[in-house]
Design an enzyme around this catalytic site. Structure first.
Site, PDB file in Angstrom:
ATOM      1  N   HIS A 112      -9.060   3.236  -2.152  1.00 38.00           N
ATOM      2  CA  HIS A 112      -7.221   3.253  -1.519  1.00 38.00           C
ATOM      3  C   HIS A 112      -7.625   1.781  -2.597  1.00 38.00           C
ATOM      4  CE1 HIS A 112      -4.182   1.741   0.437  1.00 38.00           C
ATOM      5  NE2 HIS A 112      -4.451   1.049   1.022  1.00 38.00           N
ATOM      6  N   LYS A 169     -10.190   5.884   3.944  1.00 40.52           N
ATOM      7  CA  LYS A 169     -11.214   5.438   4.472  1.00 40.52           C
ATOM      8  C   LYS A 169     -12.118   5.713   3.591  1.00 40.52           C
ATOM      9  CE  LYS A 169     -13.774   3.945   6.337  1.00 40.52           C
ATOM     10  NZ  LYS A 169     -15.035   3.640   5.353  1.00 40.52           N
ATOM     11  N   CYS A 180       0.955  -1.229  -0.100  1.00 36.22           N
ATOM     12  CA  CYS A 180      -0.370   0.297   0.201  1.00 36.22           C
ATOM     13  C   CYS A 180       0.720   0.975   0.264  1.00 36.22           C
ATOM     14  CB  CYS A 180      -0.788  -0.218   1.018  1.00 36.22           C
ATOM     15  SG  CYS A 180      -2.250  -1.471   1.251  1.00 36.22           S
ATOM     16  N   ILE A 228     -12.016  -0.761  -1.126  1.00 35.60           N
ATOM     17  CA  ILE A 228     -11.531  -1.794  -2.808  1.00 35.60           C
ATOM     18  C   ILE A 228     -12.348  -0.065  -3.859  1.00 35.60           C
ATOM     19  CG2 ILE A 228     -11.733  -3.347  -4.549  1.00 35.60           C
ATOM     20  CD1 ILE A 228     -10.430  -4.278  -1.805  1.00 35.60           C
ATOM     21  N   CYS A 237     -13.614   0.040   7.160  1.00 34.80           N
ATOM     22  CA  CYS A 237     -12.358  -0.413   6.720  1.00 34.80           C
ATOM     23  C   CYS A 237     -12.459   0.987   5.723  1.00 34.80           C
ATOM     24  CB  CYS A 237     -12.900  -1.448   5.686  1.00 34.80           C
ATOM     25  SG  CYS A 237     -13.499  -2.817   7.081  1.00 34.80           S
ATOM     26  N   SER A 238     -11.249   0.136   4.835  1.00 36.97           N
ATOM     27  CA  SER A 238     -11.125   1.692   3.497  1.00 36.97           C
ATOM     28  C   SER A 238     -12.043   0.602   2.440  1.00 36.97           C
ATOM     29  CB  SER A 238      -9.436   1.697   3.096  1.00 36.97           C
ATOM     30  OG  SER A 238      -8.734   0.496   3.214  1.00 36.97           O
TER      31      SER A 238
HETATM   32  N1  COA Z   1     -16.243   1.489   3.654  1.00 35.41           N
HETATM   33  C1  COA Z   1     -18.194   2.114   2.832  1.00 35.41           C
HETATM   34  N2  COA Z   1     -18.391   1.852   2.314  1.00 35.41           N
HETATM   35  C2  COA Z   1     -18.536   0.472   1.357  1.00 35.41           C
HETATM   36  C3  COA Z   1     -17.028   0.203   1.964  1.00 35.41           C
HETATM   37  C4  COA Z   1     -16.278   0.336   2.036  1.00 35.41           C
HETATM   38  N3  COA Z   1     -14.929   0.323   2.804  1.00 35.41           N
HETATM   39  N4  COA Z   1     -17.381  -1.279   1.049  1.00 35.41           N
HETATM   40  C5  COA Z   1     -17.660  -1.385   0.401  1.00 35.41           C
HETATM   41  N5  COA Z   1     -18.920  -0.021   0.568  1.00 35.41           N
HETATM   42  C6  COA Z   1     -19.690   0.128   0.555  1.00 35.41           C
HETATM   43  C7  COA Z   1     -20.271   0.209  -1.066  1.00 35.41           C
HETATM   44  O1  COA Z   1     -20.285   1.053  -1.868  1.00 35.41           O
HETATM   45  C8  COA Z   1     -21.526  -0.751  -1.458  1.00 35.41           C
HETATM   46  O2  COA Z   1     -22.634   0.064  -1.164  1.00 35.41           O
HETATM   47  P1  COA Z   1     -24.340   0.334  -1.819  1.00 35.41           P
HETATM   48  O3  COA Z   1     -24.544  -1.404  -1.582  1.00 35.41           O
HETATM   49  O4  COA Z   1     -24.851   1.493  -1.693  1.00 35.41           O
HETATM   50  O5  COA Z   1     -23.182   0.165  -3.144  1.00 35.41           O
HETATM   51  C9  COA Z   1     -21.773  -1.691   0.149  1.00 35.41           C
HETATM   52  O6  COA Z   1     -20.754  -1.229   1.392  1.00 35.41           O
HETATM   53  C10 COA Z   1     -21.541  -3.054   0.034  1.00 35.41           C
HETATM   54  O7  COA Z   1     -20.322  -3.470  -0.591  1.00 35.41           O
HETATM   55  P2  COA Z   1     -19.591  -4.023  -1.110  1.00 35.41           P
HETATM   56  O8  COA Z   1     -18.525  -4.635  -1.745  1.00 35.41           O
HETATM   57  O9  COA Z   1     -20.486  -5.847  -0.984  1.00 35.41           O
HETATM   58  O10 COA Z   1     -18.444  -4.276   0.687  1.00 35.41           O
HETATM   59  P3  COA Z   1     -18.018  -6.112   0.372  1.00 35.41           P
HETATM   60  O11 COA Z   1     -18.838  -6.316   1.842  1.00 35.41           O
HETATM   61  O12 COA Z   1     -17.981  -6.926  -0.512  1.00 35.41           O
HETATM   62  O13 COA Z   1     -16.379  -5.067   0.619  1.00 35.41           O
HETATM   63  C11 COA Z   1     -15.096  -5.269   1.911  1.00 35.41           C
HETATM   64  C12 COA Z   1     -15.982  -4.834   1.813  1.00 35.41           C
HETATM   65  C13 COA Z   1     -14.931  -4.096   3.697  1.00 35.41           C
HETATM   66  C14 COA Z   1     -14.515  -6.409   2.853  1.00 35.41           C
HETATM   67  C15 COA Z   1     -13.987  -4.319   1.732  1.00 35.41           C
HETATM   68  O14 COA Z   1     -14.240  -2.745   1.197  1.00 35.41           O
HETATM   69  C16 COA Z   1     -12.664  -4.442   2.042  1.00 35.41           C
HETATM   70  O15 COA Z   1     -11.857  -5.588   1.390  1.00 35.41           O
HETATM   71  N6  COA Z   1     -11.565  -3.474   2.182  1.00 35.41           N
HETATM   72  C17 COA Z   1     -10.339  -3.337   3.000  1.00 35.41           C
HETATM   73  C18 COA Z   1      -9.292  -3.064   1.770  1.00 35.41           C
HETATM   74  C19 COA Z   1      -8.130  -3.424   2.380  1.00 35.41           C
HETATM   75  O16 COA Z   1      -7.719  -4.583   2.957  1.00 35.41           O
HETATM   76  N7  COA Z   1      -7.304  -2.650   1.410  1.00 35.41           N
HETATM   77  C20 COA Z   1      -5.520  -2.920   2.363  1.00 35.41           C
HETATM   78  C21 COA Z   1      -5.759  -1.964   3.420  1.00 35.41           C
HETATM   79  S1  COA Z   1      -4.697  -2.695   3.896  1.00 35.41           S
END
Ligand code: COA
Length: 396
Positions: free
Chosen positions: A345, A341, A95, A220, A217-218
């Site tokens: 990211h 956030k 990252c 995708i 969480c941040s």
């Molecule tokens: N913050 C705010 N809203 C989020 C979000 C986040 N992090 N991630 C997804 N959303 C929203 C989407 O826009 C979607 O909204 P909508 O229904 O209005 O369109 C809804 O939440 C569901 O999204 P979805 O893509 O199905 O979520 P998910 O459950 O598949 O993924 C996480 C969510 C948190 C698991 C994923 O964003 C993630 O893995 N984040 C961490 C990434 C990471 O590890 N980066 C490296 C850092 S070291």
């Protein structure tokens, strides 16, 4: 408080003369090539230079090989951008790839070999299945962590649990980070999320890795950001006021959490920040705004403490009372872009975007999210759970 004229720039002779970012988000209909063209052409236009002026290109990216089967990104983007014959490099540091690319660009100018260079951070994530993205991201962890089935939300949840046990940090304290950064993101036309959120919404959003919920969480994301850097000699011939990079420091630690002495601090952040303050000849009190690595809400608490903004254990109480928010003097403003956030990211783009944000702030061109009177800004970018940390300090 040190004034700008008193800040010495020992050994650093690099100016940022061009900056540009795409909007971050789910950009289904845009290719990495199109993202790169938008920001690099944007940054060159901002700098008032042509492709033939660029001596070297530094590309920050983590996942293009694993997810897109495209490596050799230096030459790939040099060709795409018309940098014929320029040197070109891909820099990978999870990252922190974007800010590592910037660090290498700074050193390339200081070496005297190049006068003007471009830095591109770019990542395309949302075209791929979430499980493939999570697996690819774990390439930044240790082999033990991968074998144990850990994910990054899970690893940061461990850091959150330990912080809660040792300092009494609460779920509400973590949620305050998300509330602040989504508020800032709502003021940023380039952010992925444009709606403010409430603490209740964070607490009630679904669990991802206890105690972290979706809104801790941040996301995708897809996106790109670019900078044009030049030597002081070249800058001297320009009319526009430059933004100077007055410190650029990198430090590393173990890939895995199991090898760390402490789970309530990221040692690499402390090391990089300590050296950066020394090189810039200023203290944390001189910083007007910080773009820091809030990949998960707990990461912002750790960074505030490790950068020396607060003492260990003190960040939570201040965050809960609304500190570090735009318009809430006297505290430094933290993540006015919305951070990872709220702004999003796209891994390799993040470190470059943080610096684009600081450039806009120091130019007084950040619109509704302008930090009043900003003169000095700090960017902090982390790879993995703190195996790499990069700190840049910029001044106008
Ligand atoms: N913050 C705010 N809203 C989020 C979000 C986040 N992090 N991630 C997804 N959303 C929203 C989407 O826009 C979607 O909204 P909508 O229904 O209005 O369109 C809804 O939440 C569901 O999204 P979805 O893509 O199905 O979520 P998910 O459950 O598949 O993924 C996480 C969510 C948190 C698991 C994923 O964003 C993630 O893995 N984040 C961490 C990434 C990471 O590890 N980066 C490296 C850092 S070291």
């Amino acid at each position: 408080m040190t004034t700008n004229s008193e800040i010495s720039l020992p050994g650093m002779k690099v100016s940022i003369i061009g900056a540009s970012t795409t909007t971050f988000g789910e950009l289904w209909d845009v290719s990495p090539r199109a993202l790169a063209r938008e920001v690099v052409i944007g940054a060159m236009k901002d700098a008032g230079i042509m492709p033939q002026d660029i001596g070297a290109l530094f590309v920050g990216n983590m996942l293009s090989g694993m997810l897109g089967s495209q490596e050799h990104l230096g030459a790939f983007f040099a060709e795409e951008l018309g940098f014929h014959g320029a040197a070109a490099f891909k820099i990978e540091g999870a990252c922190a790839s974007g800010s590592l690319a910037l660090h290498n660009a700074v050193n390339a100018i200081i070496s005297g070999q190049y006068e003007t260079v471009a830095v591109l951070g770019v990542e395309k994530m949302t075209d791929h299945r979430p499980e493939d993205v999570a697996t690819a991201l774990m390439g930044a962890g240790s082999s033990q962590e991968r074998a144990a089935g850990c994910t990054f939300p899970g690893l940061y949840a461990i850091l959150a649990r330990v912080h809660m046990q040792e300092y009494g940090t609460t779920r509400e304290d973590l949620a305050a980070v998300a509330v602040k950064n989504h508020f800032h993101a709502s003021l940023n036309p380039h952010s992925q999320f444009k709606k403010p959120i409430t603490m209740e919404a964070v607490l009630r959003s679904h669990a991802v890795a206890d105690p972290l919920t979706l809104l801790d969480c941040s996301p995708i994301s897809d996106g790109a950001a670019a900078l044009v850097l030049t030597s002081d000699k070249r800058q001297a011939t320009r009319d526009k006021k430059p933004i100077s990079i007055i410190a650029s420091c990198v430090s590393t630690d173990s890939l895995g959490l199991a090898q760390r002495d402490s789970l309530t601090e990221l040692k690499a952040t402390k090391d990089a920040a300590t050296r950066a303050y020394k090189i810039a000849a200023l203290s944390v009190k001189d910083i007007d705004l910080i773009e820091l690595h809030d990949c998960f809400t707990i990461a912002e608490l750790l960074a505030l403490e490790d950068l020396g903004v607060t003492k260990k254990g003190d960040a939570a109480g201040l965050l809960r009372r609304g500190a570090f928010t735009l318009g809430r003097a006297p505290h430094v403003v933290v993540n006015p872009s919305g951070g990872l956030k709220g702004c999003g990211h796209p891994i390799g783009a993040t470190g470059v975007k943080q610096v684009v944000e600081i450039v806009e702030q120091l130019r007084g061109a950040a619109g509704a999210r302008q930090v009043s009177g900003a003169r000095v800004g700090l960017a902090h970018n982390v790879g993995g759970t703190g195996a790499t940390a990069v700190v840049h300090i910029l001044a106008r």
